[in-house]
Design a protein around this motif. Sequence first.
Motif, PDB file in Angstrom:
ATOM      1  N   THR A  55       0.837  -1.199   0.000  1.00 45.87           N
ATOM      2  CA  THR A  55       0.000   0.000   0.000  1.00 45.87           C
ATOM      3  C   THR A  55       0.873   1.251   0.000  1.00 45.87           C
ATOM      4  OG1 THR A  55      -1.765  -1.160   1.180  1.00 45.87           O
ATOM      5  CG2 THR A  55      -1.843   1.240   1.218  1.00 45.87           C
ATOM      6  N   ARG A  81     -12.164   9.966   1.114  1.00 45.27           N
ATOM      7  CA  ARG A  81     -12.912   8.763   0.759  1.00 45.27           C
ATOM      8  C   ARG A  81     -12.011   7.547   0.870  1.00 45.27           C
ATOM      9  NH1 ARG A  81     -17.622  10.338  -2.049  1.00 45.27           N
ATOM     10  NH2 ARG A  81     -18.358   8.285  -1.460  1.00 45.27           N
ATOM     11  N   HIS A  82     -12.548   6.455   1.364  1.00 47.86           N
ATOM     12  CA  HIS A  82     -11.807   5.206   1.533  1.00 47.86           C
ATOM     13  C   HIS A  82     -11.848   4.421   0.225  1.00 47.86           C
ATOM     14  CE1 HIS A  82     -11.310   1.243   4.017  1.00 47.86           C
ATOM     15  NE2 HIS A  82     -10.487   1.313   3.010  1.00 47.86           N
ATOM     16  N   GLN A  84     -10.173   1.159  -2.094  1.00 50.26           N
ATOM     17  CA  GLN A  84      -9.482  -0.124  -1.951  1.00 50.26           C
ATOM     18  C   GLN A  84      -9.194  -0.684  -3.336  1.00 50.26           C
ATOM     19  OE1 GLN A  84     -11.301  -4.048  -0.621  1.00 50.26           O
ATOM     20  NE2 GLN A  84     -10.241  -3.394   1.253  1.00 50.26           N
ATOM     21  N   ASP A  95      -5.669  -0.523   0.920  1.00 48.98           N
ATOM     22  CA  ASP A  95      -6.593   0.515   1.372  1.00 48.98           C
ATOM     23  C   ASP A  95      -5.871   1.853   1.432  1.00 48.98           C
ATOM     24  OD1 ASP A  95      -9.202  -0.914   2.364  1.00 48.98           O
ATOM     25  OD2 ASP A  95      -7.533  -2.171   3.031  1.00 48.98           O
ATOM     26  N   THR A  97      -6.412   6.491   0.851  1.00 50.08           N
ATOM     27  CA  THR A  97      -7.290   7.648   0.773  1.00 50.08           C
ATOM     28  C   THR A  97      -6.485   8.840   0.267  1.00 50.08           C
ATOM     29  OG1 THR A  97      -8.892   8.984   2.007  1.00 50.08           O
ATOM     30  CG2 THR A  97      -6.876   8.381   3.170  1.00 50.08           C
ATOM     31  N   ARG A 105      -2.065   5.709   3.317  1.00 53.38           N
ATOM     32  CA  ARG A 105      -2.687   4.446   3.695  1.00 53.38           C
ATOM     33  C   ARG A 105      -3.912   4.733   4.546  1.00 53.38           C
ATOM     34  NH1 ARG A 105      -2.443   0.403   7.691  1.00 53.38           N
ATOM     35  NH2 ARG A 105      -1.240   1.680   9.121  1.00 53.38           N
ATOM     36  N   ALA A 106      -4.964   3.982   4.317  1.00 56.74           N
ATOM     37  CA  ALA A 106      -6.180   4.086   5.124  1.00 56.74           C
ATOM     38  C   ALA A 106      -6.325   2.801   5.917  1.00 56.74           C
ATOM     39  CB  ALA A 106      -7.404   4.295   4.230  1.00 56.74           C
ATOM     40  N   ALA A 109     -11.273  -1.432   6.211  1.00 53.74           N
ATOM     41  CA  ALA A 109     -12.643  -1.354   6.717  1.00 53.74           C
ATOM     42  C   ALA A 109     -12.874  -2.450   7.739  1.00 53.74           C
ATOM     43  CB  ALA A 109     -13.635  -1.471   5.571  1.00 53.74           C
ATOM     44  N   PRO A 115     -15.317   0.027   2.066  1.00 51.42           N
ATOM     45  CA  PRO A 115     -14.682   1.149   1.373  1.00 51.42           C
ATOM     46  C   PRO A 115     -15.699   1.847   0.470  1.00 51.42           C
ATOM     47  CG  PRO A 115     -13.398  -0.867   1.110  1.00 51.42           C
ATOM     48  CD  PRO A 115     -14.699  -1.254   1.741  1.00 51.42           C
ATOM     49  N   ASP A 116     -15.456   3.120   0.195  1.00 53.36           N
ATOM     50  CA  ASP A 116     -16.349   3.863  -0.694  1.00 53.36           C
ATOM     51  C   ASP A 116     -16.268   3.344  -2.121  1.00 53.36           C
ATOM     52  OD1 ASP A 116     -17.346   5.811   1.234  1.00 53.36           O
ATOM     53  OD2 ASP A 116     -15.285   6.577   1.247  1.00 53.36           O
TER      54      ASP A 116
END
Length: 177
Positions: A55, A81-82, A84, A95, A97, A105-106, A109, A115-116
């Motif tokens: 990532t 926004r998330h 993936q 993941d 953002t 890195r996010a 979830a 994720p969005d």
Amino acid sequence: MPALPSLPFPPPAVLLPGNLRRRIGERLEHFRVPDFTVPAALAKLAGRLPQQPPTMALTLALNLALDRILPRDTLAPLNGRHLQMRVLDAGLRLDFTLGDKGFQRAAPAAGDGKPDLVISATTRDFIALALREEDPDTLFFSRRLRMEGDTELGLLVKNTLDAVDWDALKAKLGLGR
């Protein structure tokens, strides 16, 4: 002792002799990513490893492109926004953002939080997309590229990548024909 002045470093393509540069260019011009799949044993192992290193590599590459070939203002709807990216045959779930300081890195979830936007494809298909060998629409309609979640975000990502002037970028790097 004073530091020596640094000299500008020419792009890699300029370092090659003309004939070799031409031959490599001709081969790369006709290069096609071969069909392959990551072996299942390797994918199983990769799926168990921490996803942070790949990532971080992805976000580093995206940040290098940000403001150079990916206009930040166009990507504004991605802020916070998330996202993936799933590399199906490699067992990876990346993941990330977009924030004020660029891509980062996010946290994955948790529970039923999704994720969005999830973009899924095989390693080969992501490489082919990056090399502009395959068109996202072709991969999408042949069900080799999948998008789940906020389809408006998916269209934004696709349209942004389609709008990048890859030939101008190649010329800037000294890789133009």
